[in-house]
Each structure stands twice: as C-alpha cells, then as structure tokens.
Design a protein around this motif. Structure first.
Motif, PDB file in Angstrom:
ATOM      1  N   GLU A 115      -6.683   6.793  -8.106  1.00  5.00           N
ATOM      2  CA  GLU A 115      -6.319   6.779  -9.517  1.00  5.00           C
ATOM      3  C   GLU A 115      -5.070   7.636  -9.686  1.00  5.00           C
ATOM      4  OE1 GLU A 115      -8.076   7.886 -13.910  1.00  5.00           O
ATOM      5  OE2 GLU A 115      -9.484   7.481 -12.279  1.00  5.00           O
ATOM      6  N   MET A 116      -4.042   7.036 -10.221  1.00  2.00           N
ATOM      7  CA  MET A 116      -2.765   7.717 -10.394  1.00  2.00           C
ATOM      8  C   MET A 116      -2.760   8.495 -11.720  1.00  2.00           C
ATOM      9  SD  MET A 116      -1.493   6.761  -7.582  1.00  2.00           S
ATOM     10  CE  MET A 116       0.207   7.257  -7.677  1.00  2.00           C
ATOM     11  N   ASP A 117      -1.846   9.454 -11.826  1.00  2.00           N
ATOM     12  CA  ASP A 117      -1.739  10.263 -13.042  1.00  2.00           C
ATOM     13  C   ASP A 117      -1.499   9.409 -14.285  1.00  2.00           C
ATOM     14  OD1 ASP A 117      -2.147  12.557 -11.580  1.00  2.00           O
ATOM     15  OD2 ASP A 117      -0.010  13.009 -11.369  1.00  2.00           O
ATOM     16  N   CYS A 118      -0.840   8.270 -14.112  1.00  2.00           N
ATOM     17  CA  CYS A 118      -0.553   7.388 -15.243  1.00  2.00           C
ATOM     18  C   CYS A 118      -1.776   6.579 -15.669  1.00  2.00           C
ATOM     19  CB  CYS A 118       0.600   6.451 -14.903  1.00  2.00           C
ATOM     20  SG  CYS A 118       0.195   5.290 -13.559  1.00  2.00           S
ATOM     21  N   GLY A 119      -2.855   6.667 -14.881  1.00  2.00           N
ATOM     22  CA  GLY A 119      -4.079   5.948 -15.211  1.00  2.00           C
ATOM     23  C   GLY A 119      -4.286   4.688 -14.397  1.00  2.00           C
ATOM     24  N   GLY A 120      -3.251   4.233 -13.715  1.00  2.00           N
ATOM     25  CA  GLY A 120      -3.372   3.037 -12.886  1.00  2.00           C
ATOM     26  C   GLY A 120      -4.058   3.336 -11.564  1.00  2.00           C
ATOM     27  N   ILE A 121      -4.372   2.279 -10.840  1.00  2.00           N
ATOM     28  CA  ILE A 121      -4.998   2.396  -9.527  1.00  2.00           C
ATOM     29  C   ILE A 121      -3.999   1.907  -8.487  1.00  2.00           C
ATOM     30  CG2 ILE A 121      -6.886   1.625  -8.044  1.00  2.00           C
ATOM     31  CD1 ILE A 121      -7.882   3.338 -10.321  1.00  2.00           C
ATOM     32  N   ALA A 122      -3.795   2.699  -7.438  1.00  2.00           N
ATOM     33  CA  ALA A 122      -2.904   2.317  -6.346  1.00  2.00           C
ATOM     34  C   ALA A 122      -3.720   2.171  -5.065  1.00  2.00           C
ATOM     35  CB  ALA A 122      -1.818   3.362  -6.152  1.00  2.00           C
ATOM     36  N   ARG A 123      -3.454   1.119  -4.322  1.00  2.00           N
ATOM     37  CA  ARG A 123      -4.080   0.942  -3.012  1.00  2.00           C
ATOM     38  C   ARG A 123      -3.291   1.799  -2.032  1.00  2.00           C
ATOM     39  NH1 ARG A 123      -8.962   0.024  -1.361  1.00  2.00           N
ATOM     40  NH2 ARG A 123      -9.061  -0.971   0.644  1.00  2.00           N
ATOM     41  N   LYS A 175       0.851  -1.193   0.000  1.00  2.00           N
ATOM     42  CA  LYS A 175       0.000   0.000   0.000  1.00  2.00           C
ATOM     43  C   LYS A 175       0.884   1.238   0.000  1.00  2.00           C
ATOM     44  CE  LYS A 175      -3.410  -2.311   2.746  1.00  2.00           C
ATOM     45  NZ  LYS A 175      -3.101  -2.951   3.992  1.00  2.00           N
ATOM     46  N   ARG A 176       0.423   2.262  -0.680  1.00  2.00           N
ATOM     47  CA  ARG A 176       1.117   3.550  -0.654  1.00  2.00           C
ATOM     48  C   ARG A 176       0.613   4.325   0.551  1.00  2.00           C
ATOM     49  NH1 ARG A 176       2.382   5.419  -6.715  1.00  2.00           N
ATOM     50  NH2 ARG A 176       2.894   3.355  -7.500  1.00  2.00           N
ATOM     51  N   VAL A 177       1.469   5.125   1.108  1.00  2.00           N
ATOM     52  CA  VAL A 177       1.169   5.834   2.348  1.00  2.00           C
ATOM     53  C   VAL A 177       0.767   7.275   2.051  1.00  2.00           C
ATOM     54  CG1 VAL A 177       2.163   6.645   4.520  1.00  2.00           C
ATOM     55  CG2 VAL A 177       2.763   4.388   3.641  1.00  2.00           C
ATOM     56  N   TRP A 184       0.414  13.080   0.001  1.00  2.00           N
ATOM     57  CA  TRP A 184       1.623  12.284   0.198  1.00  2.00           C
ATOM     58  C   TRP A 184       2.480  12.868   1.316  1.00  2.00           C
ATOM     59  CZ3 TRP A 184       0.742   8.049  -2.291  1.00  2.00           C
ATOM     60  CH2 TRP A 184       0.055   8.063  -3.494  1.00  2.00           C
ATOM     61  N   PRO A 185       3.303  12.047   1.978  1.00  2.00           N
ATOM     62  CA  PRO A 185       4.283  12.577   2.940  1.00  2.00           C
ATOM     63  C   PRO A 185       5.180  13.617   2.256  1.00  2.00           C
ATOM     64  CG  PRO A 185       4.173  10.186   3.077  1.00  2.00           C
ATOM     65  CD  PRO A 185       3.366  10.592   1.863  1.00  2.00           C
ATOM     66  N   MET A 186       5.741  14.527   3.060  1.00  2.00           N
ATOM     67  CA  MET A 186       6.559  15.618   2.517  1.00  2.00           C
ATOM     68  C   MET A 186       7.930  15.637   3.173  1.00  2.00           C
ATOM     69  SD  MET A 186       3.740  18.653   2.715  1.00  2.00           S
ATOM     70  CE  MET A 186       2.128  18.463   1.982  1.00  2.00           C
ATOM     71  N   ASP A 187       8.945  15.870   2.351  1.00  2.00           N
ATOM     72  CA  ASP A 187      10.303  16.012   2.873  1.00  2.00           C
ATOM     73  C   ASP A 187      10.343  17.165   3.864  1.00  2.00           C
ATOM     74  OD1 ASP A 187      11.311  13.923   1.357  1.00  2.00           O
ATOM     75  OD2 ASP A 187      12.010  15.222  -0.262  1.00  2.00           O
TER      76      ASP A 187
END
Length: 152
Positions: free
Chosen positions: A95-103, A21-23, A56-59
């Motif tokens: 939905e990611m910019d590339c068109g894919g789906i990320a959990r 999973k993406r955080v 998203w987390p940030m530096d």
C-alpha cells in the motif's frame, strides 16, 4: 466473456497494460546453524504483520548494502556478515502513501547477525522476534516468502 476471449485477454492484453513491478530489497537476518538456525522477523508499521526488513534501493548503495541498511533501521542489526548473493525473491502488494497498491518484488540477501542494538531508528515503531525458519514461514503472508524461508 467467452473463455477464448478471456484467455486472450489474460495472456496478451493484460500483461501489456499492467505496470511493471516495483523493486525492493530485503534482509534475511539469521543466527545459528542447522537445527538451531533462527531468522529475525519484524512487524510492519502499517499492519503489524510479520515481515523481513525491506525497503527501496538507495543511491550510493548496491542492493545487498541497501538490504543491510534496512536491517539496521527496521530491526537494529548493528553488525553482521552480509552475503552479497541473493537467496531468492518474493512478490507482494504494497500500500503506497497515496493509497494505491503497487505490486513489488523484493530480492532477499542473507545477513548473519552478530550484534543487535536495543536502540535503532524504528525501535518504537516495530517489534522483532527470533523464530525457526519453519515458524517464520507460518507467520508471514506472502507465498513466495514462505517458500524462501522453508528452503532456508
């Protein structure tokens, strides 16, 4: 596929080939207490559905600080009291910019709102609305977020 083979696939093979999973981090912006407590929802840019400010987390920022930054950018929370202890987390498909789906899994940090700005970075891209936590739970799509809002 036999039920035994399907069970083996679901329990053993599938978890090994799934991507992690993406955080993300989210701000549960609120005001008031008790029966007068309200939470702030914003619309998603892509779909217009009601969500919490998240990203998203940030530096250079810890998770709670990144959630507070998202609350500024997406909802215009100019000043508030941030609780650095999360109240929970929820999963969702993005939905990611590339068109894919990320959990994804978003960790949620409470932010008591003191000041809302009329002008903020995404003001022209989003709507925002104060609602009771139970109403917010009915407005969002993600089951885990519904549960978190009801418990709040």
């Amino acid at each position: 596929m036999s039920s035994l083979l399907k069970q083996a696939w679901d329990e053993v093979v599938s978890p090994m080939i799934q991507r992690p999973k993406r955080v993300q981090v989210a701000a549960l912006c609120y005001r008031g207490t008790g029966d007068g407590k309200e939470v702030l929802l914003v619309t998603s840019r892509g779909t217009g559905r009601w969500i919490l400010p998240k990203g998203w987390p940030m530096d250079g920022k810890n998770a709670a600080e990144a959630a507070q930054q998202e609350a500024w950018e997406e909802a215009g929370v100019a000043k508030g009291k941030l609780d650095r202890g999360p109240v929970g987390a929820f999963e969702f498909d993005k939905e990611m910019d590339c068109g894919g789906i990320a959990r994804c899994e978003a960790t949620v940090f409470p932010l008591e709102v003191e000041t809302l700005a009329d002008e903020f970075p995404e003001a022209d891209e989003r709507s925002r609305k104060w609602v009771a936590p139970e109403d917010a739970a009915r407005m969002v799509n993600e089951k885990g977020l519904k549960d978190l809002l009801r418990a709040f």
